[in-house]
Design a protein around this motif. Structure first.
Motif, PDB file in Angstrom:
ATOM      1  N   CYS A  43      -0.374  -3.149 -29.987  1.00  0.00           N
ATOM      2  CA  CYS A  43      -0.795  -4.162 -30.958  1.00  0.00           C
ATOM      3  C   CYS A  43       0.023  -4.064 -32.237  1.00  0.00           C
ATOM      4  CB  CYS A  43      -2.277  -3.971 -31.268  1.00  0.00           C
ATOM      5  SG  CYS A  43      -2.862  -4.958 -32.646  1.00  0.00           S
ATOM      6  N   LEU A  44       0.460  -5.206 -32.718  1.00  0.00           N
ATOM      7  CA  LEU A  44       1.239  -5.254 -33.958  1.00  0.00           C
ATOM      8  C   LEU A  44       0.336  -5.390 -35.183  1.00  0.00           C
ATOM      9  CD1 LEU A  44       3.887  -7.809 -32.706  1.00  0.00           C
ATOM     10  CD2 LEU A  44       4.317  -5.401 -33.130  1.00  0.00           C
ATOM     11  N   CYS A  92      -1.091  -8.082 -36.117  1.00  0.00           N
ATOM     12  CA  CYS A  92      -0.720  -9.331 -36.800  1.00  0.00           C
ATOM     13  C   CYS A  92      -1.940 -10.187 -37.116  1.00  0.00           C
ATOM     14  CB  CYS A  92       0.261 -10.122 -35.954  1.00  0.00           C
ATOM     15  SG  CYS A  92      -0.474 -10.857 -34.493  1.00  0.00           S
ATOM     16  N   GLY A  93      -3.023  -9.929 -36.424  1.00  0.00           N
ATOM     17  CA  GLY A  93      -4.251 -10.649 -36.714  1.00  0.00           C
ATOM     18  C   GLY A  93      -4.388 -11.994 -36.019  1.00  0.00           C
ATOM     19  N   CYS A 129      -4.927 -12.862 -33.006  1.00  0.00           N
ATOM     20  CA  CYS A 129      -6.009 -12.990 -32.033  1.00  0.00           C
ATOM     21  C   CYS A 129      -7.332 -13.368 -32.704  1.00  0.00           C
ATOM     22  CB  CYS A 129      -6.155 -11.712 -31.222  1.00  0.00           C
ATOM     23  SG  CYS A 129      -6.259 -10.229 -32.241  1.00  0.00           S
ATOM     24  N   LEU A 147      -8.860  -5.719 -37.032  1.00  0.00           N
ATOM     25  CA  LEU A 147      -7.742  -4.828 -36.698  1.00  0.00           C
ATOM     26  C   LEU A 147      -6.984  -4.385 -37.952  1.00  0.00           C
ATOM     27  CD1 LEU A 147      -6.529  -6.671 -33.490  1.00  0.00           C
ATOM     28  CD2 LEU A 147      -7.706  -4.489 -33.602  1.00  0.00           C
ATOM     29  N   CYS A 201      -0.880 -13.875 -28.835  1.00  0.00           N
ATOM     30  CA  CYS A 201      -0.539 -12.464 -29.063  1.00  0.00           C
ATOM     31  C   CYS A 201       0.938 -12.212 -28.774  1.00  0.00           C
ATOM     32  CB  CYS A 201      -1.396 -11.562 -28.184  1.00  0.00           C
ATOM     33  SG  CYS A 201      -0.969  -9.814 -28.388  1.00  0.00           S
ATOM     34  N   LEU A 224      -1.140  -9.135 -25.217  1.00  0.00           N
ATOM     35  CA  LEU A 224      -2.334  -8.368 -24.838  1.00  0.00           C
ATOM     36  C   LEU A 224      -3.415  -9.287 -24.278  1.00  0.00           C
ATOM     37  CD1 LEU A 224      -2.559  -5.703 -27.672  1.00  0.00           C
ATOM     38  CD2 LEU A 224      -1.577  -5.524 -25.382  1.00  0.00           C
TER      39      LEU A 224
HETATM   40  S1  SF4 Z   1      -2.583 -10.959 -31.561  1.00  0.00           S
HETATM   41 FE1  SF4 Z   1      -4.134  -9.395 -31.919  1.00  0.00          FE
HETATM   42  S2  SF4 Z   1      -3.863  -7.938 -30.209  1.00  0.00           S
HETATM   43 FE2  SF4 Z   1      -2.005  -9.189 -30.338  1.00  0.00          FE
HETATM   44  S3  SF4 Z   1      -0.596  -8.032 -31.646  1.00  0.00           S
HETATM   45 FE3  SF4 Z   1      -1.668  -9.476 -32.982  1.00  0.00          FE
HETATM   46  S4  SF4 Z   1      -3.431  -8.311 -33.754  1.00  0.00           S
HETATM   47 FE4  SF4 Z   1      -2.656  -7.189 -31.969  1.00  0.00          FE
END
Ligand code: SF4
Ligand code: SF4
Ligand code: SF4
Ligand code: SF4
Lengths: 247, 330
Positions: free
Chosen positions: B221-222, B224-225, B227, B260, B311, B315
């Motif tokens: 997981c990056l 990045c938020g 999701c 996250l 994502c 994921l």
């Molecule tokens: S979309 Fe969600 S699960 Fe995927 S990298 Fe971004 S924070 Fe992580």
């Protein structure tokens, strides 16, 4: 209410951060009411450090002995020392060639002429002094600068941002240039706060706000590799503003 | 009453009629290819073949970033005075309708959120049937959430079968009667059947913190938020207060947050309930597949698939959910 005494200094940098502050034209009258710009060599003369300061805002990285002296002096005299811009926070563009022979670099730029004084590898302020807060960006966002100053008036420091450029990019419902256009967008590992300025104009993020504290660099490099980007090219791009990314 | 039928080419006329009541928004494909809920102004037709928009309709109820209170010395803290404008959302899929149903339970419960409540009551929801694609998961887990709408348009041969399910829907139906016709049509099954199912939730064992999957997910997981931002039922927000330069005024801002992120579980003194991303993943999973707080036992995932589509690390929590939740069902 007493006006807050500010010292605003530029070390090794382009003066763009200080200029962003001067560009807050609409707010300048209000700023003058709240702050005494006591030491601000770029904007007002004469500039002599005297007495105590409520805050010192320092732009740029450290690359010369006299800058170190100035920085120590600012630290001693100020309640808060605030790093202004990416160079001050992590070295920035000036630190691009860190690790290479300095004398060689000097000759490449200035030839055989004798110029300037002694220099060393550019480094962030936090390497030598305690930094109480930071406003990132190359240059910082006007809104962030103003919020930071308004906070000082109330005696609070800015909240750290802990999300990447992608977060605001998604909030704006932008097309993802990395996923949909296979562009080398650095958004996932770069500190947010700019409102995803570049991707919002369909330009990939160049990483000007520096590294995100919790960046998952390993996974990001994996994703860039899957998209066919050469690892070295990616790392060079990342290092443009965040020299700490050595791999 | 026999179902009402609308021929496809009457869509534009219908939207024109709806615009007499309120601004109408629906899924529109932009020049960049992104499908977003946006204004269906004359000449702009909704993309009813699109499976999902990038952001869910929650953006109309909880803005990504908004001022919730303004402070002045004279008036103290004041809520924004702007009243909610009537809005018709056209083309909502079952998952998004169920998502709104979930948000309603959170924000219209015991202590209703005034901004949410005002916007929500000014909304008319018009659903459209859809068929799950490879990212969807509504068909994998039957949700107790109800896909409530005022009107619902079922795709049928040559047009839509239109049904109403609220007084507001009835009214609208009556008013657009002339562009509909009564016709015996077979309404095919659509994704709505996966929702509104009675939950047979036995008490589930705590999620095992030692499960290696949490760390595996965290490693990829990056942070990045995307999701959560794109999830129709993620409603976490952060509240920040910014003072004015005058030192006497302030704005309090509510902004979408994400479990996250590091700061999400951080409290005074720098302490944190969920220090690493693996713990945060377990937390996210728990909310999405089991529900918590007053809605414990009601999974908040409505299966829209957005988290998987957006994502960057690709994921997908489905396999894990299949395994963990199936084990509980037996
Ligand atoms: S979309 Fe969600 S699960 Fe995927 S990298 Fe971004 S924070 Fe992580
Ligand atoms: S365009 Fe760049 S910043 Fe925006 S979501 Fe994609 S990777 Fe992140
Ligand atoms: S999108 Fe990236 S390059 Fe552009 S302003 Fe933001 S951090 Fe800098
Ligand atoms: S968890 Fe994913 S599939 Fe489920 S509702 Fe949220 S975005 Fe949609």
């Amino acid at each position: 209410m007493r006006r807050l005494r500010l010292a605003i200094a530029g070390l090794t940098a382009c003066s763009g951060c200080q200029l962003s502050l001067l560009n807050c034209e609409d707010e300048l009258p209000e700023l003058f009411e709240k702050f005494e710009f006591h030491f601000f060599p770029m904007a007002c003369s004469p500039a002599l450090l005297t007495g105590q300061y409520d805050a010192a805002l320092v732009e740029g990285c450290l690359s010369m002995p006299h800058e170190n002296e100035l920085l120590q002096e600012l630290r001693r005299r100020s309640v808060y020392l605030i790093a202004l811009g990416t160079c001050a926070i992590c070295g920035g563009v000036a630190a691009l060639r860190n690790g290479e022979e300095r004398e060689l670099l000097r000759q490449q730029v200035y030839g055989q002429h004798l110029v300037a004084g002694e220099t060393f590898d550019p480094m962030p302020l936090q390497n030598v002094v305690q930094v109480d807060a930071a406003v990132s960006g190359c240059p910082p966002e006007k809104q962030e600068l103003l919020r930071m100053l308004a906070g000082l008036v109330r005696g609070v420091l800015p909240v750290n941002i802990d999300y990447p450029v992608c977060t605001e990019c998604r909030m704006k419902e932008n097309l993802c240039l990395l996923m949909e256009r296979n562009a080398l967008c650095l958004g996932p590992v770069i500190l947010g706060g700019c409102g995803a300025r570049c991707p919002s104009l369909a330009v990939p993020c160049e990483g000007c706000r520096g590294a995100l504290a919790e960046a998952n660099l390993a996974e990001a490099l994996e994703i860039y590799a899957q998209k066919g980007f050469d690892r070295q090219i990616v790392l060079e791009r990342l290092r443009r503003f965040s020299p700490e990314w050595q791999q | 009453m026999a179902p009402q039928f609308m021929v496809s080419h009457n869509l534009e006329a219908l939207l024109e009629r709806l615009r007499q009541y309120a601004e109408v928004h629906g899924p529109v494909r932009g020049d960049d290819g992104v499908v977003r809920f946006s204004a269906l102004t004359p000449g702009i037709l909704p993309d009813l073949s699109a499976i999902r928009t990038l952001l869910p309709p929650k953006k109309y109820l909880l803005h990504p970033q908004e001022i919730i209170l303004s402070y002045t010395e004279k008036d103290g803290y004041q809520a924004p005075s702007e009243g909610a404008r009537p809005l018709i959302l056209f083309g909502l899929h079952s998952c998004d309708l169920a998502g709104i149903n979930y948000l309603d339970q959170i924000f219209l419960g015991d202590d209703p959120d005034p901004l949410y409540a005002a916007r929500r009551s000014a909304q008319t929801l018009i659903g459209v049937s859809c068929i799950p694609d490879e990212f969807c998961s509504c068909h994998l887990a039957r949700s107790p959430l109800k896909p409530l709408s005022d009107l619902f348009f079922h795709h049928v041969e040559g047009g839509f079968a239109v049904t109403s399910s609220s007084p507001r829907g009835e009214e609208l139906l009556e008013d657009v009667k002339d562009i509909l016709e009564e016709r015996e049509v077979n309404i095919p099954e659509d994704a709505r059947r996966f929702f509104g199912q009675v939950a047979s939730m036995r008490v589930r064992p705590e999620l095992d913190a030692a499960l290696p999957e949490w760390q595996e997910l965290a490693d990829c997981c990056l942070g990045c938020g995307a999701c959560s931002l794109c999830c129709p039922t993620c409603y976490c927000f952060d509240v920040l207060e910014f003072s004015g330069l005058d030192g006497r005024s302030a704005e309090r801002v509510r902004r979408w947050d994400n479990c996250l992120f590091k700061s999400h579980a951080q409290v005074a003194g720098g302490m944190s309930f969920r220090k690493d991303r693996a713990e945060r993943f377990r937390y996210r999973y728990c909310h999405k597949y089991r529900g918590f707080g007053p809605l414990q036992g009601i999974p908040s995932c409505v299966g829209c698939g957005r988290c998987r589509v957006v994502c960057p690390a690709g994921l997908d929590l489905r396999p894990l959910a299949e395994r963990l939740e199936a084990a509980c069902r037996e």
